[in-house]
Design a protein around this motif. Structure first.
Motif, short mmCIF file in Angstrom:
data_model
loop_
_atom_site.label_atom_id
_atom_site.label_comp_id
_atom_site.label_asym_id
_atom_site.label_seq_id
_atom_site.Cartn_x
_atom_site.Cartn_y
_atom_site.Cartn_z
N LEU A 107 0.80 -1.30 -0.12
CA LEU A 107 0.00 0.04 0.14
C LEU A 107 0.99 1.38 0.04
CD1 LEU A 107 -2.73 -1.13 2.63
CD2 LEU A 107 -3.05 -1.10 0.21
N PRO A 108 0.33 2.22 -0.69
CA PRO A 108 1.37 3.67 -0.68
C PRO A 108 1.34 4.10 0.81
CG PRO A 108 -0.68 3.66 -2.31
CD PRO A 108 -0.76 2.40 -1.58
N SER A 109 2.61 4.41 1.31
CA SER A 109 2.74 4.92 2.65
C SER A 109 2.33 6.42 2.65
CB SER A 109 4.18 4.91 2.89
OG SER A 109 4.44 5.21 4.19
N LYS A 110 1.89 6.86 3.93
CA LYS A 110 1.46 8.23 4.33
C LYS A 110 2.74 8.82 4.90
CE LYS A 110 -3.41 7.22 5.06
NZ LYS A 110 -4.68 7.47 6.21
N ILE A 111 3.85 8.27 5.18
CA ILE A 111 4.94 9.00 5.49
C ILE A 111 6.03 8.40 4.43
CG2 ILE A 111 6.62 9.19 7.62
CD1 ILE A 111 4.44 7.93 9.30
N THR A 112 6.47 9.43 3.80
CA THR A 112 7.52 9.33 2.88
C THR A 112 8.56 10.50 2.86
OG1 THR A 112 6.12 10.64 1.21
CG2 THR A 112 5.83 8.32 0.91
N PRO A 113 9.78 10.12 2.60
CA PRO A 113 10.19 9.01 1.56
C PRO A 113 10.35 7.60 2.52
CG PRO A 113 11.88 10.28 1.94
CD PRO A 113 10.87 11.04 2.33
N VAL A 114 10.07 6.56 1.76
CA VAL A 114 10.48 5.13 2.60
C VAL A 114 11.82 4.75 1.88
CG1 VAL A 114 9.70 2.93 2.74
CG2 VAL A 114 7.89 4.71 2.77
N LYS A 115 12.60 4.22 2.74
CA LYS A 115 14.01 4.07 2.23
C LYS A 115 14.27 2.58 2.73
CE LYS A 115 15.55 8.66 3.49
NZ LYS A 115 16.15 9.27 1.89
N TYR A 116 15.10 1.97 1.89
CA TYR A 116 15.58 0.62 2.01
C TYR A 116 16.90 0.97 2.33
CZ TYR A 116 17.36 -4.13 1.01
OH TYR A 116 17.96 -5.18 1.13
N LYS A 117 17.73 0.41 3.39
CA LYS A 117 19.19 0.68 3.87
C LYS A 117 19.34 2.07 3.54
CE LYS A 117 20.24 -4.53 3.48
NZ LYS A 117 21.02 -5.28 2.71
N GLY A 118 18.54 2.82 3.71
CA GLY A 118 19.09 4.24 3.78
C GLY A 118 18.86 5.10 2.36
N THR A 119 18.36 4.07 1.21
CA THR A 119 18.16 4.79 0.11
C THR A 119 16.84 4.65 -0.29
OG1 THR A 119 20.37 4.08 -0.48
CG2 THR A 119 18.90 4.45 -2.42
N THR A 120 16.33 5.71 -0.80
CA THR A 120 15.01 5.97 -1.50
C THR A 120 14.98 5.52 -2.74
OG1 THR A 120 14.75 7.91 -0.14
CG2 THR A 120 13.08 7.48 -1.96
N TYR A 121 13.80 4.52 -3.19
CA TYR A 121 13.69 3.86 -4.22
C TYR A 121 12.44 4.32 -4.89
CZ TYR A 121 17.77 1.12 -3.61
OH TYR A 121 19.08 0.71 -3.34
N VAL A 122 12.19 4.51 -5.97
CA VAL A 122 10.81 4.89 -6.70
C VAL A 122 10.58 4.19 -7.90
CG1 VAL A 122 11.06 7.36 -5.81
CG2 VAL A 122 12.04 6.85 -7.97
N ARG A 123 9.32 4.22 -8.37
CA ARG A 123 9.19 3.34 -9.51
C ARG A 123 8.89 4.62 -10.73
NH1 ARG A 123 9.02 -2.12 -10.15
NH2 ARG A 123 7.76 -2.66 -11.89
N ILE A 124 9.51 4.50 -11.76
CA ILE A 124 9.49 5.43 -12.97
C ILE A 124 8.93 4.47 -14.09
CG2 ILE A 124 10.29 6.97 -14.60
CD1 ILE A 124 10.26 7.98 -11.82
N GLY A 125 7.55 4.35 -14.27
CA GLY A 125 7.09 3.42 -15.40
C GLY A 125 7.06 2.02 -14.89
N ALA A 126 7.86 1.26 -15.79
CA ALA A 126 8.21 -0.28 -15.49
C ALA A 126 9.37 -0.40 -14.79
CB ALA A 126 8.14 -1.17 -16.75
N ARG A 127 10.17 0.70 -14.44
CA ARG A 127 11.47 0.59 -13.91
C ARG A 127 11.68 1.43 -12.68
NH1 ARG A 127 15.58 4.32 -13.89
NH2 ARG A 127 14.25 5.88 -14.45
N LYS A 128 12.21 0.60 -11.67
CA LYS A 128 12.64 1.03 -10.42
C LYS A 128 14.04 1.60 -10.28
CE LYS A 128 13.73 -3.05 -8.01
NZ LYS A 128 13.43 -4.05 -9.09
N SER A 129 14.34 2.63 -9.41
CA SER A 129 15.61 3.21 -9.35
C SER A 129 15.76 4.04 -8.13
CB SER A 129 15.98 4.08 -10.71
OG SER A 129 15.11 5.13 -10.82
N GLU A 130 16.96 4.45 -7.88
CA GLU A 130 17.41 5.27 -6.68
C GLU A 130 16.61 6.70 -6.99
OE1 GLU A 130 21.22 5.27 -5.38
OE2 GLU A 130 21.72 3.15 -5.52
#
Length: 488
Positions: A107-130
Motif C-alpha cells: 500500500l502507498p505509505s502516508k509517511i514518505t520517503p520510504v527508504k531501504y538501507k538508507g536509500t530511497t527507491y521509486v518507480r518510474i514506469g516499469a522501472r525502479k531506481s534510486e
C-alpha cells in the motif's frame, strides 16, 4: 488483497507499472527495493503495487511451488528494520494449474520517503531506481506527516547582516504586527525576526523565508530565487527574443516590481471599431488574472532548486513555468479546490501584504476574468511532476511580423519621417509608415488596394489601421463609400 481474477488480469497486462514479476525466490534485495518503490508511490496514484514471485516478465508462470518459508521471508521484509518507515503490505499464496504465485500487495505509505538501507527507491514506469534529489523532495512534500518546510529552515551560510533591517522595521513589521503590540514590544531585533519565522535563534542565522522576504541579495544565497521574463517575436522558443528581464531581490521589492510590470507592460489595450459611433477596448491579457497567476508562481514555487521561475511571453500566449509542481494534498483531480502550502511563511506574508487572496478562490477568479475577456480559460499542465505550468492565450494576438517591426522601431520611425510622416513618439512600424505614405498619395484608397500594394492580407491592413487610429495619426471621415482618410 486482490482477487484471483484481478491477479490474472495484472499478469496479462505486462505494461502495467504497478506490477513487478520475478521467478527468483532468494533475491531479497530486489524484493525490498520493489516494496520500497511501491510504498513511495512517486506518481501519487494512491493505488497498491504488486510484487509477484513465480512469474516471468511476459506474465507466464514458471511452475513455482510456494512454500511457507518463502511467504515468511517475504512478510519479514516489512519488519526486519531495513525498510523505514515500515510499509503496509500483505502476502498471499495464489495457486493456478500452471503453478503458484507469491503475491505481495504494497500500500502507498502516508509517511514518505520510504527508504531501504538508507536509500530511497521509486518507480518510474516499469522501472525502479534510486530517487534523485528532486524526487526525494517531492516525496517529502507529499508526506502526510510533515517535516519543517524549507522556508522555515535556517539558512546556515548567512548572517543577520544579510537582512535589510531597515526594510523590516519600516515596511514588513508594521504590516505583520498591529500597532499596539509593536508599541509594547521591547524585544531585540533577532527576537522580533524570530517571532515572524525570519530568524533562527538556535542557529543564529536567518531562515530561508527571512532571506527571501527581506534579504539584501537573496539570489547570492539562494541561486534560483528570481523570475526570468522573456518576450519572443513568434510562437516558439526558437523565435527571436525581443525583450528580456530578470526580477530578483527580496520579495518585498520583487512583488511590487512584478505587479507594476504586469499592469503597465504586459497588459495592452487598444480601441476596436464596432460601429460608426462606438468603439470597444480590446485587452490582450487582463491585469488581475495575470497578476494572480504570477503571485501564485512566487508563493508556491520550490526555492531549493537553482532553476528560476519562468515568465515567457509569445506572440499568441503567455507561459508561466514554476519549479516544484503541485504540493502536498493538492492533486490534479482536486485542483484548484484544495490548497496546501509549500512555503507557509511566504504565503502568510503575501496574504498579509495584500498580494494574494485569503479565500482559496484565486484560480477560479482567474478563470472567470479570462473567460470574460475572451482569452479562454487558463490551461494547467500537470504532466511533469517537477514543474507547474500554466498557459494563457492572448485575446488580441500580435501579427506574425509585429515583433520584427517593433524591434526595428527606430529605423521604421526614420523611414516614416522620410515619407513625410512626423511619427515622433508614435514609433510607427514599417508597415504603418507604408500605409500612411500610400494614403498621403491617395486619401481615398481602399483597404483592399492597400493590401494589394503592400502584398499583405486585408485583415492585417485592418489591424494596422486600427493601430494608427489608436495612436491618433489616422482617422476616417465619412463611410467606406464616398469617405476619405485624414492624416493628423
Amino acid at each position: 488483497m486482490i482477487s484471483k481474477d484481478e491477479i490474472k488480469e495484472l499478469l496479462e497486462d505486462i505494461e502495467n507499472e504497478r506490477v513487478e514479476r520475478t521467478i527468483s525466490t532468494k533475491d531479497t534485495d530486489k524484493f525490498a527495493k520493489a516494496i520500497c518503490a511501491y510504498a513511495n508511490d512517486l506518481p501519487n496514484k494512491k493505488l497498491p503495487g504488486y510484487l509477484m514471485v513465480g512469474a516471468h516478465d511476459n506474465g507466464t508462470l514458471c511452475g513455482l511451488k510456494v512454500t511457507d518459508e518463502l511467504l515468511r521471508s517475504l512478510a519479514g521484509l516489512r519488519s526486519d528494520g531495513n525498510i523505514q518507515p515500515k510499509p503496509a503490505l500483505m502476502v498471499e499464496k495464489v495457486s493456478f494449474p500452471e503453478g503458484d504465485l507469491a503475491v505481495v500487495e504494497v500500500l502507498p505509505s502516508k509517511i514518505t520517503p520510504v527508504k531501504y538501507k538508507g536509500t530511497t527507491y521509486v518507480r518510474i514506469g516499469a522501472r525502479k531506481s534510486e530517487a534523485n534529489e528532486e524526487e526525494d523532495r517531492i516525496l517529502r512534500e507529499k508526506s502526510e506527516v510533515k517535516s519543517p518546510t524549507y522556508d522555515t529552515t535556517p539558512c546556515l551560510h548567512s548572517t543577520i547582516d544579510d537582512l535589510d533591517l531597515d526594510l523590516f522595521r519600516t515596511e514588513y513589521l508594521p504590516k505583520m504586527v498591529n500597532t499596539d503590540t509593536l508599541k509594547a514590544d521591547k524585544r531585540d531585533i533577532k527576537q522580533q525576526l524570530a517571532s515572524l519565522t525570519l530568524f533562527d535563534i538556535a542557529s543564529d542565522c536567518p531562515t530561508v523565508a527571512g532571506i527571501l522576504l527581506i534579504g539584501k541579495d537573496p539570489k547570492r544565497i539562494l541561486f534560483g530565487s528570481y523570475i526570468q521574463y522573456v518576450e519572443f517575436a513568434g510562437k516558439k522558443i526558437t523565435s527571436k527574443v525581443i525583450n528580456e528581464r530578470q526580477f530578483s531581490g527580496n520579495l518585498i521589492t520583487m512583488l511590487r516590481e512584478i505587479d507594476y510590470f504586469i499592469k503597465y507592460t504586459i497588459q495592452k489595450q487598444r480601441p476596436v471599431f464596432v460601429t460608426v459611433l462606438r468603439e470597444e477596448m480590446k485587452i490582450n491579457y487582463p491585469y488581475e488574472a495575470i497578476r494572480e497567476l504570477a503571485m501564485n508562481l512566487i508563493m508556491h514555487r520550490n526555492y531549493q532548486t537553482n532553476a528560476p521561475a519562468k515568465f515567457y511571453e509569445y506572440s499568441d500566449r503567455i507561459e508561466l513555468d514554476n519549479p516544484g509542481g503541485l504540493y502536498g494534498k493538492v492533486q490534479p483531480e482536486n485542483f484548484p479546490n484544495a490548497n496546501d502550502y509549500r512555503n507557509p511563511v511566504i504565503a502568510e506574508a503575501m496574504k498579509t501584504l495584500g498580494y494574494v487572496n485569503r479565500f482559496n478562490r484565486g484560480i477560479n477568479m482567474v478563470q472567470e476574468i479570462l473567460e470574460e475577456n475572451k482569452n479562454g480559460q487558463a490551461i494547467f499542465d500537470f504532466k511533469d511532476i517537477f514543474t507547474f505550468k500554466v498557459t494563457v492565450m492572448n485575446a488580441d494576438p500580435k501579427p506574425e511580423d509585429g515583433a520584427d517591426d517593433i524591434k526595428n522601431g527606430a529605423e521604421n520611425s526614420a523611414d516614416g519621417a522620410e515619407n513625410g510622416i512626423d511619427s515622433g513618439a508614435e514609433n510607427l512600424t514599417q508597415k504603418e509608415a507604408d500605409i500612411v505614405a500610400l494614403i498621403k498619395e491617395d486619401n481615398k484608397i481602399s483597404r483592399k488596394s492597400i493590401a494589394e500594394k503592400l502584398n499583405i492580407g486585408t485583415t492585417t491592413v485592418y489591424r494596422y489601421i486600427d493601430s494608427l487610429k489608436a495612436k491618433g495619426i489616422l482617422e476616417r471621415v465619412g463611410g467606406d463609400r464616398g469617405g476619405y482618410w485624414k492624416i493628423n
